[in-house]
Design an enzyme around this catalytic site. Structure first.
Site, PDB file in Angstrom:
ATOM      1  N   CYS A  89      45.758  56.586 104.603  1.00  0.00           N
ATOM      2  CA  CYS A  89      46.560  55.370 104.757  1.00  0.00           C
ATOM      3  C   CYS A  89      45.852  54.126 104.236  1.00  0.00           C
ATOM      4  O   CYS A  89      46.502  53.117 103.957  1.00  0.00           O
ATOM      5  CB  CYS A  89      46.931  55.172 106.224  1.00  0.00           C
ATOM      6  SG  CYS A  89      47.965  56.492 106.880  1.00  0.00           S
ATOM      7  N   HIS A 338      55.591  51.781 106.265  1.00  0.00           N
ATOM      8  CA  HIS A 338      54.223  52.150 105.886  1.00  0.00           C
ATOM      9  C   HIS A 338      54.282  53.100 104.699  1.00  0.00           C
ATOM     10  O   HIS A 338      54.194  54.312 104.849  1.00  0.00           O
ATOM     11  CB  HIS A 338      53.549  52.805 107.093  1.00  0.00           C
ATOM     12  CG  HIS A 338      52.189  53.342 106.861  1.00  0.00           C
ATOM     13  ND1 HIS A 338      51.348  52.920 105.844  1.00  0.00           N
ATOM     14  CD2 HIS A 338      51.493  54.308 107.546  1.00  0.00           C
ATOM     15  CE1 HIS A 338      50.214  53.586 105.916  1.00  0.00           C
ATOM     16  NE2 HIS A 338      50.286  54.430 106.941  1.00  0.00           N
ATOM     17  N   CYS A 368      43.958  52.174 110.468  1.00  0.00           N
ATOM     18  CA  CYS A 368      43.502  53.531 110.761  1.00  0.00           C
ATOM     19  C   CYS A 368      43.845  54.444 109.595  1.00  0.00           C
ATOM     20  O   CYS A 368      44.833  54.224 108.891  1.00  0.00           O
ATOM     21  CB  CYS A 368      44.130  54.042 112.048  1.00  0.00           C
ATOM     22  SG  CYS A 368      45.934  54.005 112.067  1.00  0.00           S
TER      23      CYS A 368
END
Length: 382
Positions: A89, A338, A368
């Site tokens: 991510c 996201h 994260c």
């Protein structure tokens, strides 16, 4: 020490799953931000040194070094290279770090850092799904070393989110209130035009289409992702399609092209934590970053921390004591989605523009990442 500067930052609106951007090839989506970035800055396209893009699950249209493909699809010079980064991510936040490090080392002067993800076409976990016919159910299958160290504990972001909610005593109702606030902030930001300067219209889409007019009652009606759990889709980030890019240059380039820097990269670091809890790394990473930078949280004016799940940000807020009022002030991924490999650059773009809008000085970004890792970047508005 040589420094790295942000001269420009932009992003596409984020398209919802199977939404307005779902039909676009990733190369064309990424090409759109690159073409726009080059066109609106006075650096000749042939003078760019590199293109560093983040991307996750790089298969299908995302395969084949998508950074390079996006640049070429934009019709830009053949001799400019590209490289694709996968730090899960945090991929495009890491792209910013690599670009800044290249500039600070003196080996390059003009670098684009960004990312692209088309999750409507390539859903999260697609690379692993493709590997299952080969006998791999997850990245750790068959690793004796991994099993000896971590046993058979599930390695899943959904499981990790539940672990965090349980450890920090975060109730479902509290997480849903947090999620609702994310949507309210994002909708307010849209109504007030806060995103207007950072967005470039893409395929007819002019603003993020993921923000929902929802309610606590609607959230409460959803089934949990796991039986007996408290994590639901309402408190999780949305999937989405999008791209973002930043122009990172050296002081030498500033002088050569007569550029005005908008921000300086003040600090960059990355830090690891428990891979089973996975999503807790922003907590220690923030503390380490501030220590290395010789700063305190009180010095930070705004924070962007990716809302992978509500408990990720809620635990970070509790452990750091930083005010929620200065964190994700325009909403987060629960409302704004996201798009994995693009999110790091997307958040950096929003952070820069919000610092400018509010005339604040320092912004911190963290998120994260798979494997229990977190990047931290501190930028200083100039």
């Amino acid at each position: 020490m040589a420094e790295a500067f942000i001269v420009d930052a932009l992003r596409t609106p984020t398209g919802k799953r199977r939404g307005s951007l779902a039909h676009l090839h990733a190369a064309d989506l990424g090409a759109h931000v690159l073409k726009t970035l080059v066109a609106r800055n006075p650096i000749p396209a042939e003078d760019y040194d590199d293109v560093i893009f983040g991307c996750v699950d790089a298969i299908g249209p995302l395969a084949g070094n998508i950074a390079r493909t996006c640049w070429l699809a934009a019709g830009l010079p053949l001799h400019v290279p590209g490289v694709t980064v996968d730090r899960q991510c945090g991929s495009s936040q890491q792209a910013v770090h690599f670009a800044a490090q290249a500039v600070m080392s003196g080996t390059q002067d003009v670098v684009v850092a960004g990312g692209v993800q088309t999750m409507s076409q390539i859903p999260i976990g697609s690379a692993m799904t493709a590997a299952r016919p080969l006998g791999f159910n997850d990245p750790f299958s068959g690793s004796e070393g991994w099993r000896a160290r971590f046993g058979d504990a599930p390695v899943s972001q959904f499981h990790a989110a539940q672990l965090i909610a349980d450890k920090w005593g975060l109730s479902r109702a509290a997480m849903e209130r947090f999620a609702l606030e994310s949507h309210l902030r994002a909708r307010r930001a849209q109504h007030e035009g806060r995103f207007d300067r950072e967005l470039i219209a893409t395929a007819g889409l002019k603003m993020d289409e993921t923000v929902r007019d929802t309610s606590l009652e609607q959230m409460a009606a959803l089934e949990p992702l796991a039986p007996g759990g408290t994590i639901t889709a309402a408190v999780s980030s949305q999937t989405g399609d999008g791209a973002a890019a930043l122009l990172i240059v050296s002081e030498r380039a500033l002088k050569r092209y007569g550029l005005k820097p908008r921000a300086r990269i003040h600090h960059m670091s990355v830090y690891g934590d428990d891979p089973i809890f996975m999503l807790t790394a922003p907590i220690p990473a923030t503390k380490v970053a501030l220590k290395k930078a010789g700063m305190k949280l009180e010095d930070i004016d705004l924070v962007e921390i990716n809302e992978a799940f509500a408990p990720v940000v809620m635990a970070w807020l509790e452990e750091t004591g930083y005010p929620h009022e200065k964190t994700n002030v325009n909403g987060g991924a629960i409302a704004l989605a996201h798009p994995l490999g693009a999110t790091g650059a997307k958040l950096m773009t929003t952070l820069l523009h919000e610092l400018e809008r509010t005339h604040k000085r320092y912004g911190l970004q963290t998120m994260c990442e798979g494997g229990g890792v977190a990047n931290v970047t501190i930028i200083e508005r100039l």
